[in-house]
Design a protein around this motif. Sequence first.
Motif, mmCIF file in Angstrom:
data_model
loop_
_atom_site.group_PDB
_atom_site.id
_atom_site.type_symbol
_atom_site.label_atom_id
_atom_site.label_comp_id
_atom_site.label_asym_id
_atom_site.label_seq_id
_atom_site.Cartn_x
_atom_site.Cartn_y
_atom_site.Cartn_z
ATOM 1 N N UNK A 244 -9.971 14.595 -1.800
ATOM 2 C CA UNK A 244 -9.499 13.502 -2.735
ATOM 3 C C UNK A 244 -8.379 13.054 -2.088
ATOM 4 N N UNK A 245 -7.728 13.516 -0.947
ATOM 5 C CA UNK A 245 -6.560 12.742 -0.141
ATOM 6 C C UNK A 245 -6.893 11.545 0.213
ATOM 7 N N UNK A 246 -8.216 11.114 0.458
ATOM 8 C CA UNK A 246 -8.354 9.508 0.608
ATOM 9 C C UNK A 246 -8.032 8.704 -0.422
ATOM 10 N N UNK A 247 -8.013 9.361 -1.651
ATOM 11 C CA UNK A 247 -7.574 8.186 -2.848
ATOM 12 C C UNK A 247 -5.960 7.442 -2.497
ATOM 13 N N UNK A 248 -5.193 8.328 -2.257
ATOM 14 C CA UNK A 248 -3.711 7.937 -2.115
ATOM 15 C C UNK A 248 -3.681 7.377 -0.680
ATOM 16 N N UNK A 249 -4.296 7.909 0.273
ATOM 17 C CA UNK A 249 -4.234 7.406 1.689
ATOM 18 C C UNK A 249 -4.895 6.134 1.620
ATOM 19 N N UNK A 250 -5.935 5.865 1.110
ATOM 20 C CA UNK A 250 -6.645 4.482 0.723
ATOM 21 C C UNK A 250 -5.968 3.601 0.302
ATOM 22 N N UNK A 251 -5.126 3.834 -0.857
ATOM 23 C CA UNK A 251 -4.263 2.864 -1.432
ATOM 24 C C UNK A 251 -3.116 2.538 -0.695
ATOM 25 N N UNK A 252 -2.631 3.569 0.162
ATOM 26 C CA UNK A 252 -1.501 3.076 1.203
ATOM 27 C C UNK A 252 -2.430 2.105 2.134
ATOM 28 N N UNK A 253 -3.188 2.348 2.597
ATOM 29 C CA UNK A 253 -4.102 1.409 3.288
ATOM 30 C C UNK A 253 -4.344 -0.128 3.066
ATOM 31 N N UNK A 254 -4.743 0.033 1.813
ATOM 32 C CA UNK A 254 -4.823 -1.434 1.349
ATOM 33 C C UNK A 254 -3.751 -2.113 1.136
ATOM 34 N N UNK A 255 -2.624 -1.470 0.705
ATOM 35 C CA UNK A 255 -1.236 -2.034 0.621
ATOM 36 C C UNK A 255 -0.366 -2.452 1.761
ATOM 37 N N UNK A 256 -0.688 -1.583 2.644
ATOM 38 C CA UNK A 256 -0.007 -1.868 4.014
ATOM 39 C C UNK A 256 -0.890 -3.132 4.917
ATOM 40 N N UNK A 257 -2.238 -3.074 4.589
ATOM 41 C CA UNK A 257 -2.900 -4.437 5.221
ATOM 42 C C UNK A 257 -2.566 -5.772 4.664
ATOM 43 N N UNK A 258 -2.408 -5.507 3.039
ATOM 44 C CA UNK A 258 -2.345 -6.797 2.407
ATOM 45 C C UNK A 258 -0.694 -7.377 2.681
ATOM 46 N N UNK A 259 0.228 -6.220 2.722
ATOM 47 C CA UNK A 259 1.764 -6.628 3.074
ATOM 48 C C UNK A 259 1.505 -7.277 4.583
ATOM 49 N N UNK A 260 0.817 -6.853 5.511
ATOM 50 C CA UNK A 260 0.712 -7.347 6.952
ATOM 51 C C UNK A 260 0.272 -8.566 6.770
ATOM 52 N N UNK A 261 -0.809 -8.937 5.949
ATOM 53 C CA UNK A 261 -1.395 -10.288 5.879
ATOM 54 C C UNK A 261 -0.413 -11.259 5.525
ATOM 55 N N UNK A 262 0.408 -10.830 4.506
ATOM 56 C CA UNK A 262 1.535 -11.732 3.783
ATOM 57 C C UNK A 262 2.448 -11.974 4.702
#
Length: 274
Positions: A78-96
């Motif tokens: 289940x570690x993929x849940x917090x890690x995956x949220x971090x990925x989404x957030x980091x990718x979106x920040x990068x796009x901005x």
Amino acid sequence: DTYHFYTQDMNARALDILRMENSLQRALANKELSLCYQPQLDLRTGRIIGAEALLRWKHPKQGMIPPDRFIPIAEERGLIVPIGAWVLETACRQLQQWQREGLRPIQMAVNISALQLQHYAFTSTISRILEETGVSPTLLELELTESTIMEDAEQMISLLGELKKMGMSLSIDDFGTGYSSLSYLKRFPIDRLKIDRSFIKDLTLNSEEEAITRAIIGMGQTLKMKVLAEGVETEGQLSFLKQEDCDAFQGYLFSKPVPAEEFAQLLRDEGQNT
Ligand code: C2E
Ligand code: MG
Ligand code: MG
């Protein structure tokens, strides 16, 4: 003796997994995770249309550990849940960040595990991230696998419908390697099929892979889905895909996954060529 040897081997493996799990738990807090971005190109114009965010883990002692090794372990517990949220957030920040630097908008594709999608808070996590980062949902693409969406397909139809309504794009990753029910496939609001690298790798004249690739492209056209070929490494593969009217590609032929600054440079260089 054989029995003894066997259990020892198993214990060693279990211990390995346990160790990796423990260090993975700390990896997020210790900032050992990062993202690389691989360009996705329009096959007809040759222009960059998107980036796929790919997770990297630099272990303090073991060095780089490939995602194929640690993601299954992150998924198991289940570690993929917090890690995956971090990925989404980091990718979106990068796009901005890229947009603030004046680069033209492109789409960001993020890999999503089954466990994330099944988590009750998935849609609210995404909404929060989009709101906090100011990214338009139309610039976000979620990459799902066949097994993720075919398991409990009826429930998926409504969840994917909800995500589509929020404005995001959806694609099926590694297409052709899992089991897709074709009758479900046409009921899912999928925008894009990503042909698995294994078919592209062995594309040779009159091969089975050639027939499969052609069939997937044709199916995409019939179902009104775009088709992207993964893992394009040679000009020969590229020209076959062009001839078959595939929409997009990504692969080492144009670029490996690269750090954010290098990706930005690829976009800038392109601006100078056109
Ligand atoms: P994927 O989503 O199918 O990603 C494509 C993989 O193919 C990447 O491997 C990429 O580096 C590799 N690739 C791209 N072009 C070429 C090529 O021309 N030749 C070759 N030989 N390889 C190419 P990577 O980065 O090692 O990722 C492996 C898998 O790990 C991904 O497959 C995905 O399933 C998973 N993964 C990576 N990041 C994440 C993530 O943030 N979340 C989740 N849930 N899974 C991730
Ligand atoms: Mg992917
Ligand atoms: Mg793939």
